[in-house]
Every structure is written in structure tokens, then in C-alpha cells.
Scaffold this motif. Structure first.
Motif, PDB file in Angstrom:
ATOM      1  N   GLU A 161       0.828  -1.207   0.000  1.00  0.00           N
ATOM      2  CA  GLU A 161       0.000   0.000   0.000  1.00  0.00           C
ATOM      3  C   GLU A 161       0.864   1.259   0.000  1.00  0.00           C
ATOM      4  N   LEU A 162       1.922   1.264   0.808  1.00  0.00           N
ATOM      5  CA  LEU A 162       2.802   2.428   0.865  1.00  0.00           C
ATOM      6  C   LEU A 162       3.487   2.659  -0.480  1.00  0.00           C
ATOM      7  N   ALA A 163       3.866   1.576  -1.142  1.00  0.00           N
ATOM      8  CA  ALA A 163       4.493   1.705  -2.463  1.00  0.00           C
ATOM      9  C   ALA A 163       3.515   2.299  -3.475  1.00  0.00           C
ATOM     10  N   ARG A 164       2.242   1.877  -3.424  1.00  0.00           N
ATOM     11  CA  ARG A 164       1.234   2.420  -4.345  1.00  0.00           C
ATOM     12  C   ARG A 164       1.019   3.913  -4.095  1.00  0.00           C
ATOM     13  N   ILE A 165       0.974   4.296  -2.817  1.00  0.00           N
ATOM     14  CA  ILE A 165       0.771   5.710  -2.490  1.00  0.00           C
ATOM     15  C   ILE A 165       1.931   6.547  -3.005  1.00  0.00           C
ATOM     16  N   ARG A 166       3.143   6.049  -2.790  1.00  0.00           N
ATOM     17  CA  ARG A 166       4.325   6.804  -3.249  1.00  0.00           C
ATOM     18  C   ARG A 166       4.320   6.916  -4.764  1.00  0.00           C
ATOM     19  N   ALA A 167       3.963   5.853  -5.455  1.00  0.00           N
ATOM     20  CA  ALA A 167       3.935   5.899  -6.918  1.00  0.00           C
ATOM     21  C   ALA A 167       2.866   6.865  -7.425  1.00  0.00           C
ATOM     22  N   ALA A 168       1.708   6.884  -6.751  1.00  0.00           N
ATOM     23  CA  ALA A 168       0.616   7.771  -7.169  1.00  0.00           C
ATOM     24  C   ALA A 168       0.883   9.219  -6.791  1.00  0.00           C
ATOM     25  N   GLY A 169       1.638   9.424  -5.707  1.00  0.00           N
ATOM     26  CA  GLY A 169       1.902  10.777  -5.236  1.00  0.00           C
ATOM     27  C   GLY A 169       0.852  11.309  -4.295  1.00  0.00           C
ATOM     28  N   HIS A 170      -0.121  10.477  -3.895  1.00  0.00           N
ATOM     29  CA  HIS A 170      -1.175  10.901  -2.978  1.00  0.00           C
ATOM     30  C   HIS A 170      -1.893   9.668  -2.441  1.00  0.00           C
ATOM     31  N   ARG A 171      -2.792   9.874  -1.493  1.00  0.00           N
ATOM     32  CA  ARG A 171      -3.619   8.786  -0.979  1.00  0.00           C
ATOM     33  C   ARG A 171      -5.068   9.242  -0.896  1.00  0.00           C
ATOM     34  N   ILE A 172      -5.986   8.419  -1.377  1.00  0.00           N
ATOM     35  CA  ILE A 172      -7.422   8.634  -1.210  1.00  0.00           C
ATOM     36  C   ILE A 172      -7.995   7.376  -0.583  1.00  0.00           C
TER      37      ILE A 172
END
Length: 261
Positions: free
Chosen positions: A190-201
Motif C-alpha cells: 500500500e505504501l508503495a502504491r501511495i508513493r507511486a501515485a503521489g497521494h492517498r485517497i
């Protein structure tokens, strides 16, 4: 006629003249541990520094007592704490971040009719440093000064996603809880996805019906010095410009305006 100066000499001889051996030893330990994400034992520190056991023991005890170094409960291993990071947060440029952010946050709240808050890391948790609300009848706000769990809030999870390995290791040392370490390890994808996206929703973990939109404020090294989170609430009469995607775009623009150059 020669000029006089209050500045210390810059020659090698002058540098040796103004040495403070005890201070040097403490700084040497701090700089050594800063390069070791998993920490070092006292014997390893002694070996790498070429110092006697008694010298290292006394200095480590003082650094632990003052909160600059953490001793892990699992054994004779030492790691840097986050005290240096916290001291850096007290530095005027970061205090100015809050003053710079508030007018932009207030405008965001008025134009979107959404509440938002600015969160900064604080030891093993996070703290709400600033907050803005739209001033409408219905709103959601977080108290300034509130401490937030890094694993259970959108802001905290986003901070973790934009931390480097050394900062994460220092946080884990302050936790010193295997259960929390296990949760952090499970969150790695999950943290890797957030970093790749540049944000979290994601859905708020505190209130049903609220979506957290979190965007980091980045340093030049792309590490989060803070996070801005909008506690998004849908309005029945809202139009397309009031949806999640346009709100995220506005929040990202705000974050870029506040990024440390």
C-alpha cells in the motif's frame, strides 16, 4: 595594517586548537549511527570508532539520556532517535511553513467547502500543525495539536509512504513493538502504491462517510516534511467541480506551492 577577525582560524592547526574532544566523540557517534538503518551494538560502535569501551559507554549513556539515541529493548543495539528531526522541525523555515500554508488552506476551504489540516511528523506519531474549515453549517475538523497514529490515519499512512528507510527505522525503534512492526511490513504494498501515485485517497478510519484525500509536501529529496489532508464530504447539491478528482487537483496545486525548494 592587518585586519583582525572574530572568526576561528581555518587552517588545520587552528582547527586542532579549537577541538572539543567530548563533543567530537558525541558527534562521531551520531554521524556513524545516521548511516546505519538497523543500528549498531556498542561493540560495533567501539570497533568502527577505534575508541575504548569506557569512552563509548559513557557517551552512549549521555546520548540516550538526552534522547538523541535510542537503545532497543531487544538487546545491546543503538539507533538514532527522531530528536534531531524534531529539532529541525522547530527551525524557523518549518515554522514559516505553517504561516505560509494557512492563507492558502483558508482559501482552499472556502472555495471547495471542505475542511483540511496540515500534519507534521512528531517522534513516533504525527501532530496536527494547522487546520482550516469552510465556515459552513456542516464541517469536519481535527483539533490543532492533536497527535495522530501513523498506522491508523490517512495523514499518518501518507507520511510513512514518503519516508526513507532510515526514517522508518528510527520510527520503528521508538515504537519497539513487534505487533506494530508486523502491521508496517504488511502495509508495504500500500505504501508503495501511495508513493507511486503521489497521494492517498481512502475512507476515513475515524468517521463513516468521510474520505481522506492526503497529499505530501515534499523536500528536494522527495521526502515528506508534512502532509495536507482534506476530509472530503460530498454535498448533495454539489456539481462536477465538487467531486473528489477536482478537489485532489486543487490539493496537489496547494502542495506544490508549499514544497521546499
Amino acid at each position: 595594517m592587518s585586519e583582525t577577525t572574530d572568526q576561528p582560524p581555518e587552517s588545520d592547526a587552528g582547527a586542532a586548537r579549537y577541538r572539543a574532544p567530548a563533543l567530537d566523540k558525541g558527534l562521531d557517534i551520531i554521524e556513524l549511527l545516521a548511516k546505519q538503518p538497523d543500528g549498531l551494538t556498542r561493540a560495533e560502535i567501539q570497533r568502527d570508532m577505534g575508541r575504548s569501551p569506557s569512552e563509548i559507554y559513557r557517551m552512549l549513556e549521555r546520548l540516550v539520556a538526552r534522547g538523541y539515541v535510542s537503545r532497543l529493548a531487544s538487546g545491546d543495539r543503538y539507533m538514532l532517535s527522531l530528536k534531531l528531526f524534531v529539532l529541525a522541525n522547530a527551525h524557523p523555515p518549518l515554522r514559516r511553513l505553517v504561516h505560509q500554508a494557512l492563507p492558502l488552506m483558508d482559501r482552499f476551504a472556502r472555495e471547495t467547502r471542505q475542511s483540511l489540516h496540515l500534519v507534521m511528523p512528531d517522534h513516533e506519531a504525527a501532530v496536527v500543525a494547522a487546520q482550516s474549515s469552510p465556515g459552513t453549517t456542516w464541517e469536519f475538523r481535527v483539533r490543532v495539536g492533536a497527535r495522530l497514529d501513523l498506522l491508523d490515519t490517512g495523514s499518518g499512512i501518507t507520511l510513512l509512504a514518503f519516508r526513507d528507510a532510515e526514517s522508518l527505522a528510527a520510527t520503528r525503534a521508538l515504537w519497539d513493538e513487534p505487533a506494530r512492526d508486523a502491521r508496517l511490513a504488511a502495509m508495504a504494498p500500500e505504501l508503495a502504491r501511495i508513493r507511486a501515485a503521489g497521494h492517498r485517497i481512502g475512507d476515513s478510519r475515524q468517521l463513516v462517510g468521510v474520505q481522506d484525500i492526503s497529499v505530501p509536501i515534499l523536500s528536494p529529496l522527495n521526502e515528506a516534511i508534512a502532509v495536507i489532508t482534506c476530509a472530503f464530504i460530498a454535498h448533495p447539491e454539489g456539481g462536477p467541480e465538487d467531486a473528489v478528482a477536482p478537489t485532489l487537483a486543487r490539493l496537489q496545486a496547494l502542495s506544490r506551492d508549499l514544497a521546499v525548494k
